[in-house]
Design an enzyme around this catalytic site. Structure first.
Site, PDB file in Angstrom:
ATOM      1  N   MET A   1       0.809  -1.278   0.098  1.00 32.20           N
ATOM      2  CA  MET A   1       0.078   0.028  -0.158  1.00 32.20           C
ATOM      3  C   MET A   1       0.825   1.395  -0.079  1.00 32.20           C
ATOM      4  O   MET A   1       1.716   1.382   0.793  1.00 32.20           O
ATOM      5  CB  MET A   1      -1.081   0.192   1.321  1.00 32.20           C
ATOM      6  CG  MET A   1      -1.925  -0.990   0.963  1.00 32.20           C
ATOM      7  SD  MET A   1      -3.140  -1.151   2.491  1.00 32.20           S
ATOM      8  CE  MET A   1      -2.147  -1.965   3.629  1.00 32.20           C
TER       9      MET A   1
ATOM     10  N   CYS B   1      -2.302  -1.662 -10.540  1.00 40.95           N
ATOM     11  CA  CYS B   1      -2.593  -0.207 -10.047  1.00 40.95           C
ATOM     12  C   CYS B   1      -3.258   0.481 -11.351  1.00 40.95           C
ATOM     13  O   CYS B   1      -2.494   0.472 -12.315  1.00 40.95           O
ATOM     14  CB  CYS B   1      -1.528   0.472  -9.589  1.00 40.95           C
ATOM     15  SG  CYS B   1      -1.634   2.252  -9.094  1.00 40.95           S
TER      16      CYS B   1
HETATM   17  C1  LIG Z   1      -3.692   3.257   0.403  1.00 40.38           C
HETATM   18  C2  LIG Z   1      -3.645   2.205  -0.502  1.00 40.38           C
HETATM   19  C3  LIG Z   1      -2.467   2.047  -1.307  1.00 40.38           C
HETATM   20  C4  LIG Z   1      -2.217   0.963  -2.120  1.00 40.38           C
HETATM   21  N1  LIG Z   1      -1.046   0.972  -2.891  1.00 40.38           N
HETATM   22  C5  LIG Z   1      -0.809  -0.153  -3.705  1.00 40.38           C
HETATM   23  C6  LIG Z   1       0.538  -0.483  -4.418  1.00 40.38           C
HETATM   24  O1  LIG Z   1       1.388   0.231  -3.888  1.00 40.38           O
HETATM   25  N2  LIG Z   1       0.639  -1.805  -5.133  1.00 40.38           N
HETATM   26  C7  LIG Z   1      -0.516  -2.485  -5.060  1.00 40.38           C
HETATM   27  O2  LIG Z   1      -0.179  -3.336  -5.803  1.00 40.38           O
HETATM   28  N3  LIG Z   1      -1.722  -2.117  -4.657  1.00 40.38           N
HETATM   29  C8  LIG Z   1      -1.893  -1.169  -3.679  1.00 40.38           C
HETATM   30  N4  LIG Z   1      -3.001  -1.086  -3.237  1.00 40.38           N
HETATM   31  C9  LIG Z   1      -4.115  -2.046  -3.338  1.00 40.38           C
HETATM   32  C10 LIG Z   1      -3.928  -3.153  -2.235  1.00 40.38           C
HETATM   33  O3  LIG Z   1      -2.723  -3.764  -2.156  1.00 40.38           O
HETATM   34  C11 LIG Z   1      -5.002  -4.030  -2.325  1.00 40.38           C
HETATM   35  O4  LIG Z   1      -5.195  -4.851  -3.651  1.00 40.38           O
HETATM   36  C12 LIG Z   1      -6.546  -3.532  -2.101  1.00 40.38           C
HETATM   37  O5  LIG Z   1      -6.666  -2.646  -1.172  1.00 40.38           O
HETATM   38  C13 LIG Z   1      -7.415  -4.549  -2.166  1.00 40.38           C
HETATM   39  O6  LIG Z   1      -7.452  -5.226  -0.748  1.00 40.38           O
HETATM   40  P1  LIG Z   1      -8.200  -4.801   0.470  1.00 40.38           P
HETATM   41  O7  LIG Z   1      -9.663  -4.993   0.069  1.00 40.38           O
HETATM   42  O8  LIG Z   1      -8.006  -5.909   1.395  1.00 40.38           O
HETATM   43  O9  LIG Z   1      -8.026  -3.496   0.915  1.00 40.38           O
HETATM   44  C14 LIG Z   1      -3.343   0.015  -2.237  1.00 40.38           C
HETATM   45  C15 LIG Z   1      -4.444   0.119  -1.394  1.00 40.38           C
HETATM   46  C16 LIG Z   1      -4.618   1.291  -0.856  1.00 40.38           C
HETATM   47  C17 LIG Z   1      -5.722   1.125   0.220  1.00 40.38           C
END
Ligand SMILES: Cc1cc2nc3c(=O)[nH]c(=O)nc-3n(C[C@H](O)[C@H](O)[C@H](O)COP(=O)(O)O)c2cc1C
Length: 327
Positions: free
Chosen positions: A14, A96
């Site tokens: 993240m 992303c």
């Molecule tokens: C603040 C934030 C930053 C994120 N940055 C990235 C990142 O740098 N690389 C990536 O693959 N996914 C990124 N994601 C996506 C997360 O890795 C994840 O795939 C997404 O939040 C879904 O999972 P969750 O429902 O458990 O939050 C980001 C998500 C959030 C909330």
């Protein structure tokens, strides 16, 4: 390469959150959880004069370094850097959806070019470090399993054995990255189905896993789960992971020692990084604790003047006063 850890529970990469400081906190709270860096653009990684600050790995293992990019030579360099910083894995971001990332031809838009993704991971692979990708299940508004399967078929020709799947499409136009984490519907069945075709490949499920109970149930059907916003909001939930998911009998306490340990790590970095980045992971300690408003506002005041010692003392006081709720 025999690994002494597994990826049953992973903390998602993240940006702005899974910094070295956050990983320090996560590792204090759980010895077993598999961690990720935030995504780092390949060119920044290669050219940065502050490499140590961005990707420091202070024994945060097991941990993967996630990169964004599509230049084969750069990605190869990144893989070498990840190895030299003792990362266990290098992961390519193919999920992303942000406009900036699309402009640099990386992230989710790479799903349009599965051959290029295969070439990228081939370039990253070596016998020194494990290579993986994190992708979506498709692009645009329509769900299309065949598209997903063909994408995975091509990427797996590289020989990689680990794929993290954020189980919703990415919509590349018209919605923001944050909407892209809630608007396109989740479909975990894509992951279940592809696993049947490739039983030897590790598919880690990601997206919408918003409680440890849900994670536990999903682990009956999936080999590993990746948690994002659940940990972003409340990293302290990690202290339960080793007991629930790894049969550990150690009890991790949110106590003064934790604060000392964390501050000893960040203190030498106070002149090098922003105080917000240094402290924000720990400040989630207030999550769900009633009457912590006064503590929070005092801390923000001290942060303006970079008064680290006063902040540490205040957090120690908070911990003493709220030990019951925190543990
Ligand atoms: C603040 C934030 C930053 C994120 N940055 C990235 C990142 O740098 N690389 C990536 O693959 N996914 C990124 N994601 C996506 C997360 O890795 C994840 O795939 C997404 O939040 C879904 O999972 P969750 O429902 O458990 O939050 C980001 C998500 C959030 C909330």
């Amino acid at each position: 390469m025999k690994e002494r850890f597994n990826r049953r529970i992973c903390v998602a990469p993240m940006m702005g959150y899974t910094t070295p400081y956050a990983r320090k906190l996560y590792r204090i709270l759980s010895k077993e959880t598999f961690l990720f860096t935030e995504m780092i653009a390949s060119k920044s990684l290669i050219n940065s004069k502050n490499k140590d600050l961005i990707i420091e790995n202070d024994n945060h293992n097991p941990v993967a370094l996630q990169v964004g990019g599509s230049d084969l030579y750069d990605l190869k360099q990144c893989s070498k850097i990840a190895y030299s910083y003792n990362y266990n894995e290098i992961n390519l971001n193919v999920g992303c959806p942000s406009k900036a990332v699309q402009k640099g031809t990386f992230g989710a838009c790479l799903m349009k070019d599965k051959v290029l993704v295969r070439e990228c991971v081939e370039s990253m692979q070596s016998d020194k470090i494990v290579t993986s990708i994190k992708c979506r299940i498709g692009l645009g508004k329509e769900l299309n399993y065949d598209f997903f399967e063909e994408f995975i078929d091509e990427v797996l020709k590289s020989g990689i054995k680990i794929i993290y799947v954020h189980a919703r499409n990415a919509i590349l136009n018209g919605i923001s990255p944050s909407q892209n984490r809630s608007v396109p519907p989740l479909d975990y069945n894509f992951v279940k189905k592809i696993k049947l075709k490739y039983p030897d490949v590790l598919f880690i499920l990601n997206g919408g896993i918003d409680s440890l109970d849900k994670a536990k149930n999903l682990l009956n059907d999936y080999e590993g789960v990746m948690l994002g916003r659940l940990i972003q909001n409340n990293p302290f939930i990690l202290k339960k992971i080793d007991n629930i998911f790894y049969n550990s009998t150690n009890t991790i306490k949110v106590n003064e020692e934790l604060i000392f340990n964390y501050f000893n790590y960040i203190k030498p970095k106070i002149e090098k990084d922003s105080i917000f980045r240094l402290l924000s992971p720990l400040l989630q300690i207030f999550f769900g604790i009633p009457n912590s408003k006064l503590f929070k506002s005092k801390i923000h005041q001290f942060m303006k003047n970079r008064e680290l010692k006063l902040i540490e003392d205040l957090l120690l006081k908070f911990i003493r006063e709220n030990s019951l709720q925190l543990n």
